[in-house]
Design a protein around this motif. Structure first.
Motif, short mmCIF file in Angstrom:
data_model
loop_
_atom_site.label_atom_id
_atom_site.label_comp_id
_atom_site.label_asym_id
_atom_site.label_seq_id
_atom_site.Cartn_x
_atom_site.Cartn_y
_atom_site.Cartn_z
N HIS A 204 0.97 -1.13 0.17
CA HIS A 204 0.00 -0.04 0.12
C HIS A 204 1.12 1.10 -0.23
O HIS A 204 0.00 2.29 -0.64
N ASP A 205 2.33 0.88 0.44
CA ASP A 205 3.48 2.61 0.70
C ASP A 205 3.63 2.91 -0.95
O ASP A 205 4.50 2.48 -1.61
N VAL A 206 3.06 3.43 -1.43
CA VAL A 206 3.55 3.88 -3.10
C VAL A 206 4.93 3.96 -3.28
O VAL A 206 5.40 3.64 -4.28
N VAL A 207 5.09 4.95 -2.25
CA VAL A 207 6.91 5.37 -2.60
C VAL A 207 7.52 4.43 -2.74
O VAL A 207 8.97 4.41 -2.82
N LEU A 208 7.65 3.51 -1.35
CA LEU A 208 7.77 2.24 -1.40
C LEU A 208 8.09 1.01 -2.25
O LEU A 208 8.95 0.52 -3.10
N ALA A 209 7.26 1.11 -3.03
CA ALA A 209 6.96 0.88 -4.76
C ALA A 209 7.40 1.28 -5.62
O ALA A 209 8.14 0.54 -6.35
N GLN A 210 7.60 2.59 -5.98
CA GLN A 210 8.64 4.21 -6.54
C GLN A 210 9.79 3.14 -6.21
O GLN A 210 10.97 3.11 -7.22
N GLN A 211 10.52 3.39 -5.21
CA GLN A 211 11.41 3.03 -4.48
C GLN A 211 12.37 2.27 -5.40
O GLN A 211 13.85 1.71 -5.85
N ALA A 221 -11.07 -0.76 -8.84
CA ALA A 221 -12.60 -1.27 -8.70
C ALA A 221 -12.61 -2.69 -10.18
O ALA A 221 -13.08 -2.52 -10.73
N GLY A 222 -11.10 -3.11 -9.73
CA GLY A 222 -10.54 -5.05 -10.36
C GLY A 222 -10.50 -4.49 -11.61
O GLY A 222 -9.86 -6.31 -12.34
N ARG A 223 -10.13 -3.00 -11.97
CA ARG A 223 -9.31 -3.06 -13.31
C ARG A 223 -8.02 -2.47 -13.36
O ARG A 223 -7.67 -1.79 -12.31
N VAL A 224 -7.12 -2.89 -14.44
CA VAL A 224 -5.90 -2.66 -14.06
C VAL A 224 -6.02 -1.25 -14.79
O VAL A 224 -6.53 -0.80 -15.80
N VAL A 225 -5.54 0.18 -13.78
CA VAL A 225 -5.70 1.70 -13.82
C VAL A 225 -4.16 2.10 -15.15
O VAL A 225 -4.41 3.34 -15.02
N PHE A 226 -3.53 1.11 -13.81
CA PHE A 226 -2.35 1.68 -14.47
C PHE A 226 -1.22 0.79 -13.95
O PHE A 226 -1.04 -0.33 -14.23
N ASP A 227 -0.23 -0.05 -15.26
CA ASP A 227 1.24 -0.46 -15.95
C ASP A 227 1.81 -0.04 -16.68
O ASP A 227 1.87 0.40 -18.16
N GLY A 228 2.97 0.21 -15.53
CA GLY A 228 4.23 1.24 -15.80
C GLY A 228 5.46 0.77 -14.99
O GLY A 228 5.52 0.47 -13.61
N THR A 229 6.89 1.78 -15.51
CA THR A 229 7.45 1.72 -14.46
C THR A 229 7.46 3.03 -13.94
O THR A 229 6.80 4.11 -13.41
N PRO A 230 8.13 2.80 -12.87
CA PRO A 230 8.46 3.23 -11.34
C PRO A 230 7.91 5.23 -11.61
O PRO A 230 7.06 6.13 -11.39
N ALA A 231 8.98 5.38 -12.52
CA ALA A 231 8.76 7.19 -13.29
C ALA A 231 7.77 7.07 -13.72
O ALA A 231 7.22 8.29 -14.10
N GLN A 232 7.31 6.34 -14.21
CA GLN A 232 5.88 6.89 -15.50
C GLN A 232 4.89 6.76 -14.46
O GLN A 232 3.89 7.75 -15.11
N LEU A 233 4.67 6.53 -13.24
CA LEU A 233 3.94 6.91 -12.55
C LEU A 233 3.62 8.25 -11.51
O LEU A 233 2.62 9.20 -11.68
N THR A 234 5.41 8.65 -11.22
CA THR A 234 5.69 10.11 -11.29
C THR A 234 4.85 11.01 -11.88
O THR A 234 3.79 11.67 -12.01
#
Ligand code: ADP
Ligand code: ADP
Length: 237
Positions: A204-211, A221-234
């Motif tokens: 649940h810790d997005v910062v840790l996930a990104q790091q 809501a049960g769907r993939v809304v993002f799939d990419g690198t940590p940098a793209q998420l930023t």
């Protein structure tokens, strides 16, 4: 390689927890699974280890579809999936070494633990893994004498002792302080890279996930809304 193909889960209550979820995870890649509470993260993890029966779609681990196995085949398939838990799930009265060996021997290991007899090659492997996770000095300590970070290191060694083809990791740092959390994340990612294990971390810790992760999959809501690198998420947020 793990391949999740148009996975859908509707619970008996009518709740649609997953809708057409598809992605593949190549060897050595660490995926951080993020999303708000109720997004379907636990359901996805449980469909992959088949604690939950998917309604449609496929989950392939190096070829075979896990959703179409008999109960006997399923027991074998589960041994190919290493699980690491938020609350470690160690046997408190057993030693570090015995907890790690239980990953390999399962139920049999529980009885062996009374007899204190284990196959030598399993013990050697456990020593090697405990050294890798930094617990060489604590092999004979009881699990209940360890700190949280040490307990999670035992959890990691136990999952690896099983010689898994995939790691499923549920909130591995939720009970740890920030510094220990970073150490544990770093250890998991290093081990996956070294050994070519694919991993999915429900985190649940997005910062840790990104790091620390290689790739982030966001569910909502049960769907993939993002799939990419940590940098793209930023960039997206
Ligand atoms: P997350 O792990 O992201 O919090 P879950 O997978 O636990 O999400 O839940 C996804 C959706 O499925 C939610 O709407 C939740 O209420 C529902 N759900 C989860 N488990 C069950 C269950 N055993 N029976 C019915 N509905 C469930
Ligand atoms: P997590 O913290 O892993 O997201 P939850 O708090 O969502 O777990 O759910 C805890 C337990 O309750 C799980 O076993 C889940 O399957 C079950 N559960 C969640 N939502 C529902 C629901 N709407 N109906 C029935 N069981 C549910």
């Amino acid at each position: 390689m793990l391949s999740v193909e148009t996975l859908t889960k509707t619970y008996k209550t009518g709740d649609r927890a997953l809708s057409d979820v598809s992605f593949t995870v190549p060897k050595g890649q660490v995926v951080g699974l993020i999303g708000p509470s109720g997004a379907g993260k636990s359901t996805l993890i449980r469909c992959i280890n088949r604690l939950v029966e998917p309604s449609a779609g496929a989950v392939r681990l190096n070829g075979a579809d896990i959703t179409r196995l008999s109960n006997t085949e399923l027991r074998r398939a589960r041994r190919r999936i290493g699980m690491i838990f938020q609350e470690y799930a160690l046997v408190e009265r057993l030693t570090v070494m015995e907890n790690v060996l239980s990953g390999r021997l399962g139920y049999v290991g529980f009885w062996r633990s009374f007899l204190r007899r284990y196959p030598a090659k399993d013990v050697q492997m456990a020593y090697r893994l405990l050294d890798r996770v930094g617990l060489s000095a604590h092999v004979d300590k009881r699990a209940d004498a360890l700190s949280g970070g040490q307990r999670q290191r035992v959890g990691i060694a136990r999952a690896l002792e099983q010689e898994p083809e995939l790691l499923l990791i549920d909130e591995p740092t939720a009970s740890l302080d920030p510094r220990t959390s970073r150490q544990i994340m770093r250890l998991i990612v290093e081990i996956c890279r070294e050994s070519g294990l694919p991993a999915i971390i429900n985190i649940h810790d997005v910062v840790l996930a990104q790091q620390f992760t290689d790739r982030i999959i966001g569910l909502q809501a049960g769907r993939v809304v993002f799939d990419g690198t940590p940098a793209q998420l930023t960039e997206d947020v």
